[in-house]
Design a protein around this motif. Structure first.
Motif, mmCIF file in Angstrom:
data_model
loop_
_atom_site.group_PDB
_atom_site.id
_atom_site.type_symbol
_atom_site.label_atom_id
_atom_site.label_comp_id
_atom_site.label_asym_id
_atom_site.label_seq_id
_atom_site.Cartn_x
_atom_site.Cartn_y
_atom_site.Cartn_z
ATOM 1 N N ALA A 13 -4.114 12.322 -4.475
ATOM 2 C CA ALA A 13 -4.044 10.864 -4.606
ATOM 3 C C ALA A 13 -2.973 10.301 -3.677
ATOM 4 O O ALA A 13 -3.155 9.227 -3.075
ATOM 5 C CB ALA A 13 -3.751 10.481 -6.053
ATOM 6 N N ILE A 14 -1.861 11.003 -3.561
ATOM 7 C CA ILE A 14 -0.785 10.554 -2.665
ATOM 8 C C ILE A 14 -1.251 10.597 -1.212
ATOM 9 O O ILE A 14 -1.008 9.665 -0.438
ATOM 10 C CB ILE A 14 0.474 11.406 -2.870
ATOM 11 C CG1 ILE A 14 1.069 11.162 -4.259
ATOM 12 C CG2 ILE A 14 1.519 11.089 -1.788
ATOM 13 C CD1 ILE A 14 2.168 12.136 -4.646
ATOM 14 N N ILE A 15 -1.922 11.677 -0.830
ATOM 15 C CA ILE A 15 -2.427 11.782 0.547
ATOM 16 C C ILE A 15 -3.427 10.677 0.834
ATOM 17 O O ILE A 15 -3.400 10.051 1.903
ATOM 18 C CB ILE A 15 -3.040 13.172 0.788
ATOM 19 C CG1 ILE A 15 -1.937 14.236 0.786
ATOM 20 C CG2 ILE A 15 -3.806 13.217 2.116
ATOM 21 C CD1 ILE A 15 -2.452 15.660 0.863
ATOM 22 N N ALA A 16 -4.321 10.412 -0.125
ATOM 23 C CA ALA A 16 -5.306 9.341 0.065
ATOM 24 C C ALA A 16 -4.615 7.984 0.174
ATOM 25 O O ALA A 16 -4.981 7.155 1.030
ATOM 26 C CB ALA A 16 -6.302 9.344 -1.092
ATOM 27 N N PHE A 22 -1.071 4.318 6.188
ATOM 28 C CA PHE A 22 -0.837 4.693 7.585
ATOM 29 C C PHE A 22 -1.902 4.097 8.498
ATOM 30 O O PHE A 22 -1.618 3.656 9.607
ATOM 31 C CB PHE A 22 -0.828 6.214 7.739
ATOM 32 C CG PHE A 22 0.447 6.886 7.336
ATOM 33 C CD1 PHE A 22 1.677 6.425 7.781
ATOM 34 C CD2 PHE A 22 0.421 8.012 6.509
ATOM 35 C CE1 PHE A 22 2.861 7.062 7.410
ATOM 36 C CE2 PHE A 22 1.589 8.661 6.140
ATOM 37 C CZ PHE A 22 2.820 8.182 6.595
ATOM 38 N N GLU A 23 -3.149 4.113 8.025
ATOM 39 C CA GLU A 23 -4.225 3.558 8.857
ATOM 40 C C GLU A 23 -4.006 2.079 9.115
ATOM 41 O O GLU A 23 -4.209 1.592 10.231
ATOM 42 C CB GLU A 23 -5.583 3.765 8.181
ATOM 43 C CG GLU A 23 -6.732 3.241 9.028
ATOM 44 C CD GLU A 23 -8.071 3.224 8.311
ATOM 45 O OE1 GLU A 23 -9.051 2.792 8.947
ATOM 46 O OE2 GLU A 23 -8.134 3.610 7.125
ATOM 47 N N GLU A 24 -3.569 1.352 8.101
ATOM 48 C CA GLU A 24 -3.398 -0.090 8.243
ATOM 49 C C GLU A 24 -2.138 -0.465 9.006
ATOM 50 O O GLU A 24 -2.160 -1.363 9.862
ATOM 51 C CB GLU A 24 -3.369 -0.751 6.866
ATOM 52 C CG GLU A 24 -3.225 -2.268 6.929
ATOM 53 C CD GLU A 24 -3.261 -2.922 5.559
ATOM 54 O OE1 GLU A 24 -3.110 -4.165 5.498
ATOM 55 O OE2 GLU A 24 -3.453 -2.209 4.544
ATOM 56 N N HIS A 25 -1.019 0.233 8.719
ATOM 57 C CA HIS A 25 0.271 -0.207 9.240
ATOM 58 C C HIS A 25 0.844 0.695 10.332
ATOM 59 O O HIS A 25 1.777 0.282 11.034
ATOM 60 C CB HIS A 25 1.290 -0.296 8.092
ATOM 61 C CG HIS A 25 0.911 -1.274 7.025
ATOM 62 N ND1 HIS A 25 0.931 -2.639 7.214
ATOM 63 C CD2 HIS A 25 0.480 -1.078 5.750
ATOM 64 C CE1 HIS A 25 0.547 -3.248 6.116
ATOM 65 N NE2 HIS A 25 0.266 -2.330 5.197
ATOM 66 N N GLY A 26 0.314 1.923 10.474
ATOM 67 C CA GLY A 26 0.925 2.848 11.411
ATOM 68 C C GLY A 26 2.136 3.524 10.809
ATOM 69 O O GLY A 26 2.639 3.121 9.746
ATOM 70 N N ALA A 36 3.451 4.902 -2.570
ATOM 71 C CA ALA A 36 3.456 5.105 -4.022
ATOM 72 C C ALA A 36 2.588 4.055 -4.719
ATOM 73 O O ALA A 36 1.832 4.366 -5.645
ATOM 74 C CB ALA A 36 4.888 5.052 -4.552
ATOM 75 N N GLU A 37 2.669 2.806 -4.240
ATOM 76 C CA GLU A 37 1.862 1.738 -4.838
ATOM 77 C C GLU A 37 0.377 1.983 -4.582
ATOM 78 O O GLU A 37 -0.452 1.831 -5.491
ATOM 79 C CB GLU A 37 2.278 0.388 -4.260
ATOM 80 C CG GLU A 37 1.514 -0.789 -4.847
ATOM 81 C CD GLU A 37 1.981 -2.126 -4.290
ATOM 82 O OE1 GLU A 37 1.357 -3.151 -4.652
ATOM 83 O OE2 GLU A 37 2.936 -2.147 -3.486
ATOM 84 N N ALA A 38 0.037 2.364 -3.330
ATOM 85 C CA ALA A 38 -1.372 2.598 -2.995
ATOM 86 C C ALA A 38 -1.942 3.780 -3.773
ATOM 87 O O ALA A 38 -3.113 3.772 -4.165
ATOM 88 C CB ALA A 38 -1.516 2.839 -1.500
ATOM 89 N N ALA A 39 -1.104 4.805 -3.984
ATOM 90 C CA ALA A 39 -1.551 5.997 -4.705
ATOM 91 C C ALA A 39 -1.450 5.849 -6.213
ATOM 92 O O ALA A 39 -1.927 6.720 -6.956
ATOM 93 C CB ALA A 39 -0.727 7.208 -4.259
#
Length: 223
Positions: A13-16, A22-26, A36-39
């Motif tokens: 879940a953390i990797i996802a 990372f894809e959105e912001h680099g 942490a929020e996204a995961a």
């Protein structure tokens, strides 16, 4: 066992979540708080699995490479002609770029790797080596011209694919990436196909879109 399964699920879940951020912001603009929020995990859970943003970026790249290798192994197991196998591997990679955020994020991080001191040669070296081995086999099978150097062709395929998907990302957000990959092969194939090969290069290029015939060998009939 339950705790191990839960830990694995949390790590994935953390990797996802990291891949999405990372894809959105680099790499540079991503924070661990965002991950942490996204995961949907606590910072404590995140730090239990990853000590730093550098470790997390490395894990995303490794997961991206694992998925691409998994696809390649599945295609190799089909025992198709080598040139068809190469084209179908490119197709599978393209589909991952369309459908899988971890792969898109891993590719972006590969090009930002100098920001976190990551060596990213291995995935490319693995890909070139696999392409070269298949190109050599295709030459033995009589599908690629004897004058074509397998190693040079492998480097060219990897470089061309990389450039095609990058330009597609810039221009269309990869909305047209599969069409551009097929176009790449439609241009490349006439220059490498053996003169006496009876097939149609455009049909081979059509493997990318699924319009070309997939030459999966039929199982032998039982005696």
């Amino acid at each position: 066992m339950v705790l191990q399964d839960r830990a694995k699920a949390t790590r994935q879940a953390i990797i996802a979540g990291a891949a999405a951020v990372f894809e959105e912001h680099g790499y540079g603009k991503t924070t661990l708080a965002q991950v942490a929020e996204a995961a949907q995990v606590t910072k404590g859970a995140l730090y239990f699995h990853f000590q730093s943003k550098e470790d997390l970026a490395g894990a995303v790249i490794e997961e991206q490479h694992r998925l691409v290798v998994q696809d390649a192994e599945r295609i190799l197991a089909g025992n198709r002609p080598a040139l068809s196998t190469i084209i179908l591997m490119c197709r599978a990679f393209g589909l991952r770029l369309v459908d899988e955020p971890v792969v898109r994020a891993g590719i972006r991080l590969t090009f930002e790797a100098t920001a976190f001191g990551r060596t990213v040669r291995e995935p490319y070296e693995d890909w070139v080596a696999t392409m070269a081995e298949l190109a050599a086999r295709s030459r033995r099978e009589g599908q690629i011209r004897a004058s074509v150097d397998p190693a040079a062709l492998a480097r060219y395929i990897v470089a061309s694919f990389t450039g095609v998907q990058m330009v597609s990302d810039v221009l269309t957000g990869r909305a047209d990436v599969m069409a551009r990959i097929e176009e790449m092969w439609a241009i490349l194939l006439p220059g490498i196909i053996a003169e006496d090969w009876p097939g149609d290069p455009s049909e081979l290029a059509g493997l990318v879109s699924g319009t070309g015939p997939d030459p999966v060998p039929k199982a032998a009939a039982p005696a």
